[in-house]
Motif scaffolding. Sequence first.
Motif, short mmCIF file in Angstrom:
data_model
loop_
_atom_site.label_atom_id
_atom_site.label_comp_id
_atom_site.label_asym_id
_atom_site.label_seq_id
_atom_site.Cartn_x
_atom_site.Cartn_y
_atom_site.Cartn_z
N ASN A 292 0.82 -1.21 0.00
CA ASN A 292 0.00 0.00 0.00
C ASN A 292 0.85 1.26 0.00
O ASN A 292 0.53 2.26 -0.65
N GLN A 295 1.96 3.14 -3.25
CA GLN A 295 1.09 3.98 -4.06
C GLN A 295 1.62 5.40 -4.06
O GLN A 295 2.00 5.95 -3.03
N THR A 297 0.76 8.56 -3.87
CA THR A 297 -0.25 9.53 -3.50
C THR A 297 0.34 10.49 -2.46
O THR A 297 1.23 10.12 -1.70
N PRO A 301 -7.89 12.50 0.37
CA PRO A 301 -8.91 13.13 -0.45
C PRO A 301 -9.98 13.80 0.39
O PRO A 301 -10.17 13.52 1.57
N LEU A 338 -16.25 6.52 0.14
CA LEU A 338 -14.93 5.90 0.00
C LEU A 338 -14.98 4.57 -0.73
O LEU A 338 -14.09 4.25 -1.53
N TYR A 371 -6.28 5.06 3.61
CA TYR A 371 -6.48 5.64 2.28
C TYR A 371 -5.97 4.69 1.20
O TYR A 371 -6.64 4.45 0.18
N HIS A 372 -4.80 4.12 1.40
CA HIS A 372 -4.24 3.19 0.42
C HIS A 372 -5.13 1.94 0.29
O HIS A 372 -5.29 1.41 -0.82
N GLN A 375 -8.04 2.95 -1.90
CA GLN A 375 -7.63 3.08 -3.30
C GLN A 375 -7.46 1.71 -3.94
O GLN A 375 -7.85 1.48 -5.08
N ARG A 376 -6.86 0.79 -3.19
CA ARG A 376 -6.62 -0.55 -3.74
C ARG A 376 -7.96 -1.27 -3.99
O ARG A 376 -8.14 -1.92 -5.00
N ARG A 378 -10.67 0.07 -4.78
CA ARG A 378 -11.32 0.65 -5.95
C ARG A 378 -10.71 0.14 -7.25
O ARG A 378 -11.42 -0.28 -8.15
N HIS A 379 -9.39 0.18 -7.38
CA HIS A 379 -8.82 -0.17 -8.69
C HIS A 379 -8.76 -1.67 -8.91
O HIS A 379 -8.74 -2.13 -10.05
#
Length: 455
Positions: A292, A295, A297, A301, A338, A371-372, A375-376, A378-379
């Motif tokens: 993580n 990433q 970033t 957000p 989120l 946060y990571h 993000q993970r 999501r993608h």
Amino acid sequence: MSSRRKLRLGLAAYGTGWDLDAWRLPEATNAGLRDPSVILDIARTAERGKLDYVFAGSALGSEPERLNRIFRWDNFVYAGHAAALTKNLGFVMSVNSSFEHPYGVARQLATLDNFNQGRTALNVVFGIDRDGDPVGNFGRNPVPTEETKYARAREFTEVVNRLLYDSWDNDLLLDDRTGGTLVKPDSWHQIDHHGDHFEVRGPLNVSPPVQSHIPIVQVGLSEESLRYGADFAQVRFSPYFGISRGKEEYRRLKERVAANGRDPEKFKIIPGITFYLGGTAREARAKFNEINALQLTQALPAAFTQAFGIDLSRVRDSERVLDVVDIDTLADDALKPLLSDRARDTKDDRELLRQILATQIGEDATLRELYHYVQRARHAQQPAVVGDAKTIADWLEENLEEEVLDGVQLFPPYHRGPADLFVDLVVPELQRRDIFRTEYEASTLQGLLDTDDTY
């Protein structure tokens, strides 16, 4: 004879693994973009673990800027080679009905199924995926619209099935050397298909498949896609919706199949997961957080501020979540900004956040690590299951027993290492629980998956 339901397990074979950041780990092998031995090893590992199949997703567009799609080996060539290195493992072939022709695909399927003696399945994809401009790669070949692609997919599948199973009688080889007749008269049949999208005379010029029906795998969320699956497919590669919603989706899908006069127990629902495995739960979480942290970033957000009701611009992202966020005061749908609805398996997001911290990233996780994780999720478009062998086996067993799934498509985050760890650590745990085979019990993929042979 055990009455416990058995898991079906498949392993994804991609050149660098599935995670978009794990390739940066010092132990990761990234030669798989050019060295076929990397994903050939995936097949060997899958067979060593008595897994059902491997899946090497195909892509027709050119997308050099997207890591997980920069190169995709042709899955028929891969399966043909890997089948020669294995004896029992199945291979799921992915084709796009919006671009490919049923006669050529039927030839490939029948050839592969004969060469590997019945270890082939077909994943029909009919999305027109504009990324990478696949239309540009196929020139003047007619491509359907978003409205007509479903009708083309249905016609494509009907023609493939007719070519495979109606072209020849099984006793076609007469081999009458005295009378001079090699092929039995009237053992072949033209299909003479004239449709909106295809004109195919037939018969297929390849011997019929070994399997009485090559399993068809369906993906997609649209109503037309689900209708296609209930009509034609034996396996669904489904999103993972969590326990409560997953049980509802599982029941609905089975009911669709039953409404078509088919046996719902023969229709297998198989979501995908990315697994992060360690010798201990602490090791697994540490590796997951290490990935993580790769990433690229810089800032939390605005969605985090909305979710937690806190001005996080004044809070360091290295702060522990539990030191900054009062979980008890969060709204029921706090994580909606989120995580997608598919990832939110509870109406109480307070419980979901506690679960993420306790089982996925650790209760000492920082805001940056949370946060990571988001993000993970999501993608990857599928859950990250993090833990030791017992944790991952617990997850698999619970979802199997709750009738959320019939099996799982496993996506190793990177190569080499995670796939072998799963086979060496998790498979024995599943076998001890009597929810996964200790030996291959069938010679064909149709038999291993226990799928319906009607269409």
